[in-house]
Design a protein around this motif. Structure first.
Motif, PDB file in Angstrom:
ATOM      1  N   TYR A   1      40.834  34.865  59.086  1.00 11.24           N
ATOM      2  CA  TYR A   1      40.354  34.519  58.115  1.00 11.24           C
ATOM      3  C   TYR A   1      41.019  34.055  56.871  1.00 11.24           C
ATOM      4  N   ALA A   2      42.361  34.651  56.379  1.00  8.65           N
ATOM      5  CA  ALA A   2      43.086  34.571  55.445  1.00  8.65           C
ATOM      6  C   ALA A   2      44.189  33.520  55.755  1.00  8.65           C
ATOM      7  N   THR A   3      44.548  33.479  57.200  1.00  6.43           N
ATOM      8  CA  THR A   3      45.345  32.498  57.626  1.00  6.43           C
ATOM      9  C   THR A   3      46.911  33.177  57.183  1.00  6.43           C
ATOM     10  N   VAL A   4      48.025  32.657  57.585  1.00  4.60           N
ATOM     11  CA  VAL A   4      49.131  32.934  57.251  1.00  4.60           C
ATOM     12  C   VAL A   4      49.789  31.998  56.178  1.00  4.60           C
ATOM     13  N   GLY A   5      48.823  31.161  55.715  1.00  8.29           N
ATOM     14  CA  GLY A   5      49.673  30.261  54.493  1.00  8.29           C
ATOM     15  C   GLY A   5      50.085  30.986  53.093  1.00  8.29           C
ATOM     16  N   THR A   6      50.638  30.074  52.701  1.00  9.71           N
ATOM     17  CA  THR A   6      51.341  30.699  51.369  1.00  9.71           C
ATOM     18  C   THR A   6      50.815  30.259  50.248  1.00  9.71           C
ATOM     19  N   GLU A   7      49.584  29.810  50.236  1.00  9.29           N
ATOM     20  CA  GLU A   7      48.523  29.482  49.025  1.00  9.29           C
ATOM     21  C   GLU A   7      47.156  30.463  49.117  1.00  9.29           C
ATOM     22  N   GLY A   8      46.752  30.664  48.098  1.00 11.60           N
ATOM     23  CA  GLY A   8      45.514  31.332  48.010  1.00 11.60           C
ATOM     24  C   GLY A   8      45.566  32.706  48.506  1.00 11.60           C
ATOM     25  N   ILE A   9      44.578  32.946  49.447  1.00 11.88           N
ATOM     26  CA  ILE A   9      44.550  34.402  49.934  1.00 11.88           C
ATOM     27  C   ILE A   9      45.494  34.551  51.133  1.00 11.88           C
ATOM     28  N   GLY A  10      46.147  33.468  51.537  1.00 14.30           N
ATOM     29  CA  GLY A  10      47.198  33.368  52.651  1.00 14.30           C
ATOM     30  C   GLY A  10      48.094  34.763  52.809  1.00 14.30           C
ATOM     31  N   LEU A  11      48.322  35.093  53.914  1.00 19.27           N
ATOM     32  CA  LEU A  11      49.171  36.346  53.920  1.00 19.27           C
ATOM     33  C   LEU A  11      50.599  35.912  53.613  1.00 19.27           C
TER      34      LEU A  11
ATOM     35  N   ASN B   1      51.547  34.387  51.166  1.00 18.10           N
ATOM     36  CA  ASN B   1      51.307  34.168  49.351  1.00 18.10           C
ATOM     37  C   ASN B   1      52.201  35.598  49.198  1.00 18.10           C
ATOM     38  N   GLU B   2      53.420  35.565  48.371  1.00 12.13           N
ATOM     39  CA  GLU B   2      53.861  36.640  47.908  1.00 12.13           C
ATOM     40  C   GLU B   2      53.134  37.569  47.199  1.00 12.13           C
TER      41      GLU B   2
ATOM     42  N   ASN C   1      50.294  38.084  47.499  1.00 14.88           N
ATOM     43  CA  ASN C   1      49.440  39.218  48.007  1.00 14.88           C
ATOM     44  C   ASN C   1      49.811  40.319  49.067  1.00 14.88           C
ATOM     45  N   GLN C   2      51.262  40.193  49.148  1.00 13.08           N
ATOM     46  CA  GLN C   2      51.754  40.915  50.094  1.00 13.08           C
ATOM     47  C   GLN C   2      51.660  42.417  49.747  1.00 13.08           C
ATOM     48  N   SER C   3      51.572  42.741  48.658  1.00 17.78           N
ATOM     49  CA  SER C   3      51.315  44.152  47.823  1.00 17.78           C
ATOM     50  C   SER C   3      50.143  44.873  48.380  1.00 17.78           C
ATOM     51  N   ASP C   4      48.779  43.988  48.424  1.00 16.74           N
ATOM     52  CA  ASP C   4      47.662  44.331  48.629  1.00 16.74           C
ATOM     53  C   ASP C   4      46.775  43.098  49.056  1.00 16.74           C
ATOM     54  N   VAL C   5      46.765  42.971  50.226  1.00 19.01           N
ATOM     55  CA  VAL C   5      46.015  41.668  50.832  1.00 19.01           C
ATOM     56  C   VAL C   5      44.516  41.743  50.520  1.00 19.01           C
ATOM     57  N   PHE C   6      43.995  43.056  50.584  1.00 17.88           N
ATOM     58  CA  PHE C   6      42.653  43.391  50.797  1.00 17.88           C
ATOM     59  C   PHE C   6      42.067  43.124  49.239  1.00 17.88           C
ATOM     60  N   LEU C   7      42.777  43.440  48.352  1.00 16.85           N
ATOM     61  CA  LEU C   7      42.535  43.307  47.023  1.00 16.85           C
ATOM     62  C   LEU C   7      42.252  41.855  46.618  1.00 16.85           C
ATOM     63  N   ALA C   8      43.344  40.853  47.247  1.00 18.55           N
ATOM     64  CA  ALA C   8      43.245  39.687  47.032  1.00 18.55           C
ATOM     65  C   ALA C   8      41.869  38.720  47.742  1.00 18.55           C
ATOM     66  N   MET C   9      41.546  39.605  48.830  1.00 21.74           N
ATOM     67  CA  MET C   9      40.617  38.997  49.714  1.00 21.74           C
ATOM     68  C   MET C   9      39.233  39.362  49.084  1.00 21.74           C
ATOM     69  N   LYS C  10      39.008  40.563  48.446  1.00 21.93           N
ATOM     70  CA  LYS C  10      37.550  41.058  48.346  1.00 21.93           C
ATOM     71  C   LYS C  10      36.549  40.183  47.710  1.00 21.93           C
ATOM     72  N   ASP C  11      36.785  39.276  46.710  1.00 20.82           N
ATOM     73  CA  ASP C  11      35.971  38.370  46.087  1.00 20.82           C
ATOM     74  C   ASP C  11      35.658  37.434  46.858  1.00 20.82           C
ATOM     75  N   VAL C  12      36.521  37.004  47.545  1.00 21.09           N
ATOM     76  CA  VAL C  12      36.539  35.841  48.423  1.00 21.09           C
ATOM     77  C   VAL C  12      35.421  36.252  49.613  1.00 21.09           C
ATOM     78  N   VAL C  13      35.730  37.444  50.099  1.00 23.39           N
ATOM     79  CA  VAL C  13      35.094  37.699  51.472  1.00 23.39           C
ATOM     80  C   VAL C  13      33.720  38.374  51.053  1.00 23.39           C
ATOM     81  N   LEU C  14      33.457  39.180  50.100  1.00 18.08           N
ATOM     82  CA  LEU C  14      32.124  39.795  49.505  1.00 18.08           C
ATOM     83  C   LEU C  14      31.703  39.195  48.275  1.00 18.08           C
TER      84      LEU C  14
END
Length: 235
Positions: A90-100, A102-103, A105-118
């Motif tokens: 879903y998030a992909t391994v890209g370096t932009e947005g919610i991509g994994l 993206n530095e 997001n590395q500390s907490d990827v779920f926090l970065a994804m929460k608003d986009v997903v739900l």
């Protein structure tokens, strides 16, 4: 649901599943990262054997803890692998947005994804993570409290550690001490340095890997004479 339907707004930025993700040959490209990942995975996986520490407190203690350990091992693997795959897809391994990649997001990827997903229900992910943290805390306290209880009973620690709570029939003093020690350690390490906390996790993971391997070898050696008696003994 989001992964099946597609990215928000109908975009097709999701990453398709690739069987190469499971190709162990890719580990040779960066062995250091693989070792670090394995140590982190061990630390995350650590705790599945908590049910073995409470075998004397379960019904039918001769079989229930063992079955619980085997079942929990498979359940944890299924959960961890499926969540990792779904997040990558879903998030992909890209370096932009919610991509994994993206530095930010590395500390907490779920926090970065929460608003986009739900969307407005993104706080549910925060609650789920907090519940997971509480569960992880329990898996740390339960075995150590029972270990110190045993040591208190046998005189390796002060007798106070061997006390059992009158109503709950669980290690009372040992649980309080181990819980307080865990909180103090985590808070102190967090304030001192994030790198120190990360390094301590890696160090603990090395210890976990060692005693898992030692336990596995000890079990094999102890039961080596019964392997050929029945195929069921392998289970």
């Amino acid at each position: 649901v989001r992964i099946v339907v597609g990215a928000p707004g109908g975009a097709t930025t999701n990453q398709s599943f690739d069987i190469e993700w499971f190709n162990p040959a890719g580990a040779f490209s960066d062995p250091g990262a693989v070792v670090h990942g394995m140590l982190l995975a061990l630390f995350i996986y650590w705790g599945w054997d908590t049910c073995l520490a409470v075998n004397e407190e379960t019904e039918n203690p001769s079989t229930t803890p063992g079955r619980g350990a085997v079942i929990s091992a498979f359940v944890l693997v299924a959960i961890y692998v499926s969540v990792a795959l779904l997040v990558m897809m879903y998030a992909t391994v890209g370096t932009e947005g919610i991509g994994l990649g993206n530095e930010a997001n590395q500390s907490d990827v779920f926090l970065a994804m929460k608003d986009v997903v739900l969307g407005p229900w993104g706080w549910l992910i925060v609650v789920a993570v907090l519940a997971s943290v509480l569960s992880s805390t329990q898996t740390t306290i339960l075995p150590t409290a029972r270990g110190t209880l045993s040591m208190g009973v046998h005189g390796a620690l002060p007798p106070k550690f061997g006390e059992v709570h009158a109503r709950n029939q669980t290690p009372g003093f040992s649980t309080q001490v181990m819980g307080a020690a865990a909180v103090v350690y985590y808070v102190a390490m967090s304030f001192l340095s994030e790198n120190l906390l990360s390094d301590s996790i890696s160090a603990i993971s090395l210890f976990i890997a060692f005693y898992y391997a030692l336990t596995g070898f000890a079990c094999f050696w102890y039961f080596r004479g019964t392997f050929r008696e029945s195929a069921r003994n392998l289970w």
